[in-house]
Design an enzyme around this catalytic site. Structure first.
Site, PDB file in Angstrom:
ATOM      1  N   LYS A  54       0.843  -1.208   0.000  1.00  0.00           N
ATOM      2  CA  LYS A  54       0.000   0.000   0.000  1.00  0.00           C
ATOM      3  C   LYS A  54       0.874   1.253   0.000  1.00  0.00           C
ATOM      4  CE  LYS A  54      -3.733  -2.567   2.089  1.00  0.00           C
ATOM      5  NZ  LYS A  54      -4.419  -3.066   3.267  1.00  0.00           N
ATOM      6  N   GLN A  98      -4.702  -1.851   9.480  1.00  0.00           N
ATOM      7  CA  GLN A  98      -4.612  -3.181   8.873  1.00  0.00           C
ATOM      8  C   GLN A  98      -5.200  -4.241   9.807  1.00  0.00           C
ATOM      9  OE1 GLN A  98      -3.606  -3.742   5.742  1.00  0.00           O
ATOM     10  NE2 GLN A  98      -3.768  -5.966   5.857  1.00  0.00           N
ATOM     11  N   ASP A 121     -11.401   2.349   3.635  1.00  0.00           N
ATOM     12  CA  ASP A 121     -11.700   0.914   3.556  1.00  0.00           C
ATOM     13  C   ASP A 121     -13.190   0.678   3.307  1.00  0.00           C
ATOM     14  OD1 ASP A 121      -9.686  -1.042   3.836  1.00  0.00           O
ATOM     15  OD2 ASP A 121      -9.443  -0.622   5.967  1.00  0.00           O
TER      16      ASP A 121
HETATM   17  N1  GUN Z   1      -6.655  -7.049   5.927  1.00  0.00           N
HETATM   18  C1  GUN Z   1      -6.864  -7.799   4.796  1.00  0.00           C
HETATM   19  N2  GUN Z   1      -7.521  -7.070   3.865  1.00  0.00           N
HETATM   20  C2  GUN Z   1      -7.735  -5.850   4.417  1.00  0.00           C
HETATM   21  C3  GUN Z   1      -8.361  -4.660   3.939  1.00  0.00           C
HETATM   22  O1  GUN Z   1      -8.880  -4.575   2.811  1.00  0.00           O
HETATM   23  N3  GUN Z   1      -8.371  -3.602   4.811  1.00  0.00           N
HETATM   24  C4  GUN Z   1      -7.831  -3.673   6.049  1.00  0.00           C
HETATM   25  N4  GUN Z   1      -7.898  -2.595   6.826  1.00  0.00           N
HETATM   26  N5  GUN Z   1      -7.247  -4.770   6.531  1.00  0.00           N
HETATM   27  C5  GUN Z   1      -7.198  -5.843   5.711  1.00  0.00           C
END
Ligand code: GUN
Length: 291
Positions: A54, A98, A121
């Site tokens: 990211k 995350q 998100d």
């Molecule tokens: N962990 C796995 N996929 C995601 C996601 O799309 N967003 C977040 N915040 N954590 C994750």
């Protein structure tokens, strides 16, 4: 008939190019730099890889990125205080905590603490509610990526029989909701899950089959009809490498189109996170957005 591949890796490149242009225009015309904060608590190796990816995507596109790594023993109050600080930070337009979080932290409390206008998100209940009502809001990244894959592979959703296998809050429920909406899919949608009596009886009817169950080869070729379009959301790490939830080798012989794993849905998730961050920055600056 061998299937066409719906290559998320290429479609996500296209979208990133579009975003790059948009971001440089925002800088030139509005002196605006979109900013994303990513928060990682603990040492989960897969999470480290995702957060790193990211950060890299932000860097490639010209998005300001702040990464905050916290030790596994961080208290829930400490994390909530950090979220509060980021909520107020004008350089930050998107906050991503995350998941999964360590067990002693209640992830619902943390996700609900994120200011909905920075919830890139799309996990906050205010945004989930707006999404279900069909109001403009941040769409959760993986299902949003699936919509783009369908659109950009010219897959007609209107009137299609869509079968979603899996009912998670992150993929199954939101993609089913979006595709039934008149403006996003206008499809007839069935959701199958662990309580479904005869999954194959449903999947065999699907014009578009979306699978997100986290189980390798859960869908085999006897469970699909000729000409189906298959979106495989699964990422299962086997000794032989990454595989999806669909038995790719046999299903591709019946499908009209199918996403590969890797290189299908996966790359779209981060790209749509970048998209949401740019839209959030525009909203904060009072610029018209498309959500
Ligand atoms: N962990 C796995 N996929 C995601 C996601 O799309 N967003 C977040 N915040 N954590 C994750």
């Amino acid at each position: 008939m061998a299937a066409t591949l719906i290559k998320g890796s290429e479609i996500s490149k296209q979208i990133k190019e579009e975003l790059k242009k948009e971001i440089s225009e925002l800088k030139e015309k509005h002196n605006l730099i979109p900013g994303l904060a990513t928060v990682l608590v603990g040492e989960d190796e897969a999470s480290k890889v995702y957060v790193g990816a990211k950060e890299k995507a932000c860097k490639d596109l010209g998005i300001h990125s702040e990464r905050i790594d916290l030790p596994a023993g961080t208290k829930e109050e400490e994390l909530l205080a950090l979220v509060e600080k980021l909520n107020k930070d004008p350089k930050i337009h998107g906050i991503l905590v995350q998941l999964p979080l360590p067990k002693h932290i209640n992830d619902t409390n943390v996700l609900y603490a994120i200011e909905p206008n920075k919830d890139v998100d799309g996990f906050h209940p205010v945004n989930v509610g707006k999404m279900v009502l069909g109001e403009p809001t941040f769409l959760p990244c993986t299902p949003h990526g699936i919509l783009e894959l369908l659109k950009r592979s010219s897959t007609e959703t209107k009137g299609a029989e869509v079968v979603v296998v899996g009912r998670s809050n992150i993929v199954g429920k939101p993609i089913a909701n979006m595709l039934l909406q008149k403006k996003r899919g206008n499809a007839t949608v069935t959701i199958c899950h662990t309580g479904t009596k005869d999954i194959a009886s449903h999947t065999k009817r699907a014009d578009i089959l979306i699978v997100a169950v986290g189980k390798p080869k859960a869908i085999t070729s006897d469970m699909v009809k000729d000409g189906v379009v298959v979106i495989d959301v699964g990422v299962n790490r086997l000794e032989t490498g990454l595989v999806g939830d669909v038995d790719f080798e046999t299903v591709k012989e019946k499908a009209k189109a199918i996403t590969p794993v890797p290189g299908g849905v996966g790359p779209m998730t981060i790209t749509m996170l970048m998209y949401n961050t740019v839209q959030s920055a525009k909203m904060a600056a009072g610029i018209k957005v498309e959500l």
